[in-house]
Structures are given as structure tokens and as C-alpha cells.
Design a protein around this motif. Structure first.
Motif, PDB file in Angstrom:
ATOM      1  N   MET A   1      -7.905  -2.882  -6.808  1.00 31.23           N
ATOM      2  CA  MET A   1      -7.475  -1.452  -6.905  1.00 31.23           C
ATOM      3  C   MET A   1      -7.144  -1.024  -8.488  1.00 31.23           C
TER       4      MET A   1
ATOM      5  N   GLY B   1      -9.516   1.510   1.871  1.00 33.88           N
ATOM      6  CA  GLY B   1      -9.049   1.091   0.437  1.00 33.88           C
ATOM      7  C   GLY B   1      -9.556   2.202  -0.586  1.00 33.88           C
TER       8      GLY B   1
ATOM      9  N   LEU C   1      -5.860  -7.368  -3.549  1.00 30.03           N
ATOM     10  CA  LEU C   1      -5.981  -5.851  -3.430  1.00 30.03           C
ATOM     11  C   LEU C   1      -5.719  -5.480  -4.558  1.00 30.03           C
TER      12      LEU C   1
ATOM     13  N   LEU D   1       0.909  -1.211  -0.083  1.00 29.83           N
ATOM     14  CA  LEU D   1       0.075  -0.140   0.061  1.00 29.83           C
ATOM     15  C   LEU D   1       1.080   1.155   0.101  1.00 29.83           C
TER      16      LEU D   1
ATOM     17  N   PHE E   1     -10.005  -6.724   3.558  1.00 27.38           N
ATOM     18  CA  PHE E   1      -9.672  -5.921   4.869  1.00 27.38           C
ATOM     19  C   PHE E   1     -10.387  -6.759   6.009  1.00 27.38           C
TER      20      PHE E   1
ATOM     21  N   TYR F   1     -13.348  -3.927  -1.195  1.00 24.54           N
ATOM     22  CA  TYR F   1     -12.323  -3.845  -0.139  1.00 24.54           C
ATOM     23  C   TYR F   1     -12.922  -4.560   1.422  1.00 24.54           C
TER      24      TYR F   1
ATOM     25  N   THR G   1     -14.858  -0.854  -5.231  1.00 24.38           N
ATOM     26  CA  THR G   1     -14.626  -0.023  -3.911  1.00 24.38           C
ATOM     27  C   THR G   1     -15.264  -0.891  -2.703  1.00 24.38           C
TER      28      THR G   1
END
Length: 488
Positions: free
Chosen positions: A319, A157, A315, A12, A142, A138, A135
């Protein structure tokens, strides 16, 4: 888990660092929105594969494999077929247009802005919902990583994606997507796939444990496959998020062959997801939801460190799609809707720095809207279905018609968007959002309206078509003025 946390944190932080680096390169509108139109084959292929293979393709693809076996690959497979079709048949022409949005292409082809603003609204709704659904994913990742609540996961995120996208635009997104492509390849194809198969006892044991339908390539059903083709294959042909990546290619040859490589990669990724899901069915036959298959097999079967890398791959998948949809949404909102509503023609000169600032502000604004909407919406599948139904039902015909049928007119295009869009909305209201009828009949209504109205109205002005042909041939400069207007 400490090692896994470290892998994710480093990943990240790297995304944010690349956003900062990309900001130093994005000094003009072209650099900010389409990376200066100078990506070579390797980077173009990697970033194109990254954007089309998102959370739905990774987590959802494994879930479909868990539910249907190998035929669960069809959803992602049709995405790959769409990218192959776009690359082979249309990408060279699209790249030569030197525009920023799909609506600008419609303006060039049909003359004036009448078709552009309506198509811009439809495309904006599609890209917004695509960013929202990415979105929302996420929350799943997580939750596995940090066991935090849904809202905080989405904010965390989403904020990272909004940050690096706002900083450097397409340059930041291109750099992060390339890293995400590498991480995804290592995490899913080179690590999770073989480990899952071995843990399940190999293909022989998988066949012995599961019904034969799990190994039928058409087990998911012909109607489902046909619907996937209509929604995802055709959706790949016309989405702003995909076209904006085509615009980044250094040449039409790069767009064609780089996209072909990316499409082929998607086919392999589709099969990998289905196999991982099938292995998860052997290991965990009674999961409450098929979409839990990815998180479960990662959490329970992978060793420390590898688990962190595979979760980073998930992830990365989310993204890459989220950032691509976000910049597409902001580009359409600023260039196709806001500028037109303010009455700003493209002929008005604008300082590059001001244009970058304006587009950067719209990414930030749309990013906040995406995060807020993602928190408010629970059903990801319905949101994504609405987005693709509107895209395919409202815009497929006028866009592809403009590329292949010279008799199509601006009035036909307008009728096609309005009739197809309203048909889709009406049928979703009466038959349900997840029904197949809205996209089937909406597409047919759009096609009928386009052909009938085009044939019933005067042909597109010869000057407009001549300018269009010059643009398709790559003999005109980048869009600097309003397209030639058709006579009233």
C-alpha cells in the motif's frame, strides 16, 4: 484464522479513517500534493522508507533470498544505496527548489516547457506502471488471507488505496505510510525474521542444509548486481514518487538526514528479506515459485495473531508504494501534461480549493486506470522492467546533468530524452524486455545525445541560469509563474 482476519480488517479500517482525517488538513495545493512541505525528521524518515520498500522489496526480496541466499539482498540493497545517494548529494538542493514535479525542475533549469512535457509523459508512464505492479501484489496477499480470486483481490486492495489517497492526498498518504512503516518494522524485522531463523534451526543448520553459494555475498552474479545499480540506484535519484516525498521535508537538513536514516533502514531490510528467504529454502526446498516463499512461511510457520500482523506488514509494504506511485502519477498527469495541453500557464491564478478538487479528481481517475491495467496485466516483472528502463534510459541524464553541468541546454535535454527513450524501446523490442542491453545502451545513447547536442547549441541564457541558482540557494519563493524562457 479469525484473529488474523480481525487484525487485517482493523488495519484496513484504520487506513480509511486516516484518509478521512487527512482530508480535513489538505485545504491547499501544497497541503494536498506535498503535505505543506512541513514534515519533520521522524515522520519524513518513516514515510520515505515506507514508499521505497514495497511489495517487490518485501515479497520479492524474500523470493530472491529463497533463490540465491544472502546475495538475494542486492536488489533491495541497491534501492537503499540510491536513497542514500539522493539524500546525501541531491536532496537539499531538490527540497529548496519548492516545485511539485520533476518536469517543473527541468523547466526551471533549462527554461520554458519544451523539455517538461516530454519528460512528463515518460515520468507518467513510469509512475503508472509502478502503481500497477504494486496493485497486482494484492492478489498474492489476499489469496493467502481470504482465498479470493485475483481480480477481486486487486479491486479490493486498489480501492482502499484510491479511497484514502483521493480523500486527503499527501497528508493521508503520509499518515498511513507512517503507520505502515511501524507495522512493517514490527511484522518483518521483529517477528518474521527471528521466527523464520529459529524454525529453520538457526544459522548453523541453515549452513549445513544449503550449498555454500547461498552464503556468498556475490552469489547472484556481478552482472545482475550492476544492472540493479543502474535500474534501482539511479531510479531512486530521479523518480517523481521519490522526489515528491523530498518536497514534503520541512527543511533541506530534514531531507538530507531524514533520508539518510531511511536509506540505512533499507539496507537492514534488504538483509532481513534475504535471510527470511534463505530460511524458507531450508523449510520448503521444493516450492514451485520463489515468490511463494513469503506467503508459504507466513501461512505455515507463524502462530495465529502474529500471522495476521505479518500479513498486515506485507499489505502495508504494498500500500505504501502503491499510494506513493498513485499520487505521483496523478500529479504528473494533471500538472505536467493536462495543464500544458490545455494551454494553462502557471502564471494564471487559481483558487486553492479548485486546485485541490482538480488534483483529487486526477487521483481518482488515475486510480481507476491503475486498477483496470493491473487486472489486464499478468507479468509484474516485465511491467516493472519497462517502467524503470524508460525512467533511467530517458530521464537520468537530463535530470542529473541539469543539477551538475551548467553547459547542458534545453536542446540537449530534449535530445537526451528522445534518443534514450527510443533506444530503450527499440532494444527491448529486439533483445527482449528482461534483457540488460536496453538500459545499458539506452543510457549511453542518452548521455551521448545530451553532451553532443548541448555543446553544439547555444548555452542556456544567463537569466535562466541566474534564476536557477537563486532557486537552488532557496532564495526564491515557491513556483508561482512560468520559468524564465530561453531566447528563441
Amino acid at each position: 484464522m479469525a484473529v488474523d482476519y480481525l487484525v487485517i480488517v482493523v488495519y484496513l479500517a484504520g487506513m480509511l479513517a486516516m484518509g478521512w482525517w487527512g482530508m480535513r488538513r489538505a485545504r491547499s495545493k501544497s497541503e494536498f500534493l506535498v503535505a505543506g512541505r512541513r514534515l519533520g525528521p521522524a515522520m519524513y524518515s518513516g514515510t520515505m522508507a515506507a514508499i521505497v520498500l514495497g511489495g517487490a522489496s518485501t515479497i520479492g526480496g524474500v523470493g530472491l533470498g529463497y533463490q540465491y541466499g544472502l546475495s538475494g539482498a542486492w536488489m533491495v540493497f541497491t534501492i537503499g544505496l540510491g536513497l542514500l545517494a539522493l539524500s546525501v548529494f541531491f536532496s537539499a538542493r531538490i527540497a529548496r527548489l519548492k516545485v511539485y514535479t520533476v518536469s517543473e525542475m527541468l523547466d526551471l533549469r533549462y527554461g520554458g516547457g519544451r523539455a517538461g512535457i516530454i519528460s512528463g509523459v515518460v515520468m507518467w508512464a513510469y509512475t503508472l506502471m509502478l502503481a500497477v505492479t504494486s496493485t497486482i501484489a494484492y492478489a498474492t496477499i489476499f489469496d493467502v488471507l481470504f482465498d479470493i480470486n485475483r481480480t477481486l483481490a486487486i479491486v479490493l486492495g486498489g480501492s482502499i488505496v484510491v479511497a484514502y489517497s483521493t480523500l486527503g492526498g499527501m497528508w493521508s498518504i503520509t499518515l498511513t505510510d507512517m503507520v505502515q512503516f511501524v507495522v512493517k518494522t514490527i511484522g518483518v524485522l521483529l517477528l518474521l525474521l527471528p521466527i523464520a531463523v529459529v524454525k529453520a534451526g538457526g544459522f548453523g543448520e541453515m549452513r549445513a542444509q544449503l550449498p555454500t553459494a547461498y552464503f556468498d555475498p556475490l552469489g547472484i552474479g556481478g552482472e545482475t548486481i550492476f544492472t540493479y545499480v543502474l535500474i534501482y540506484t539511479f531510479g531512486m535519484l530521479i523518480g517523481q514518487d521519490i522526489w515528491q516525498r523530498v518536497f514534503t521535508a520541512r527543511s533541506d537538513r530534514t531531507a538530507k538526514w531524514g533520508g539518510t536514516v531511511a536509506g540505512t533502514y533499507c539496507l537492514a531490510y534488504a538483509l532481513a528479506g534475504a535471510v527470511i528467504g534463505t530460511a524458507a529454502k531450508v523449510l520448503y526446498p521444493k516450492l514451485g515459485s520463489a515468490d511463494d516463499a513469503f506467503a508459504t512461511i507466513v501461512k505455515e510457520e507463524l502462530p495465529v495473531g502474529v500471522r495476521g500482523l505479518v500479513l498486515a506488514a506485507a499489505l502495508a509494504a504494498v500500500m505504501s508504494t502503491s499510494s506513493g506511485a498513485l499520487i505521483a502519477c496523478a500529479t504528473v498527469a494533471n500538472n505536467d501534461i493536462w495543464s500544458r495541453l490545455r494551454g494553462i500557464g502557471r502564471s494564471a491564478p487559481a483558487d486553492d480549493h479548485d486546485e485541490v478538487k482538480g488534483n483529487r479528481a486526477f487521483i481518482l481517475l488515475m486510480g481507476l486506470a491503475v486498477i483496470a491495467t493491473a487486472i489486464a496485466i499478468d507479468d509484474v516483472v516485465e511491467a516493472l522492467t519497462v517502467a524503470y528502463n524508460l525512467l533511467v534510459g530517458g530521464l537520468l541524464v537530463p535530470i542529473l546533468g541539469g543539477l551538475v553541468w551548467k553547459r547542458g541546454t534545453v536542446y540537449g535535454a530534449l535530445a537526451s530524452v528522445v534518443v534514450g527513450g527510443l533506444a530503450v524501446i527499440g532494444l527491448m523490442a529486439t533483445h527482449g524486455i528482461l534483457a540488460n542491453e536496453p538500459v545499458y545502451y539506452g543510457l549511453l545513447a542518452s548521455l551521448a545525445a545530451y553532451m553532443i547536442v548541448s555543446l553544439a547549441t547555444p548555452a542556456t541564457d544567463a537569466a535562466v541560469l541566474a534564476a536557477w541558482r537563486e532557486r537552488l540557494a532557496g532564495r526564491s519563493p515557491e513556483l508561482a509563474s512560468e520559468p524564465v524562457a530561453a531566447p528563441q
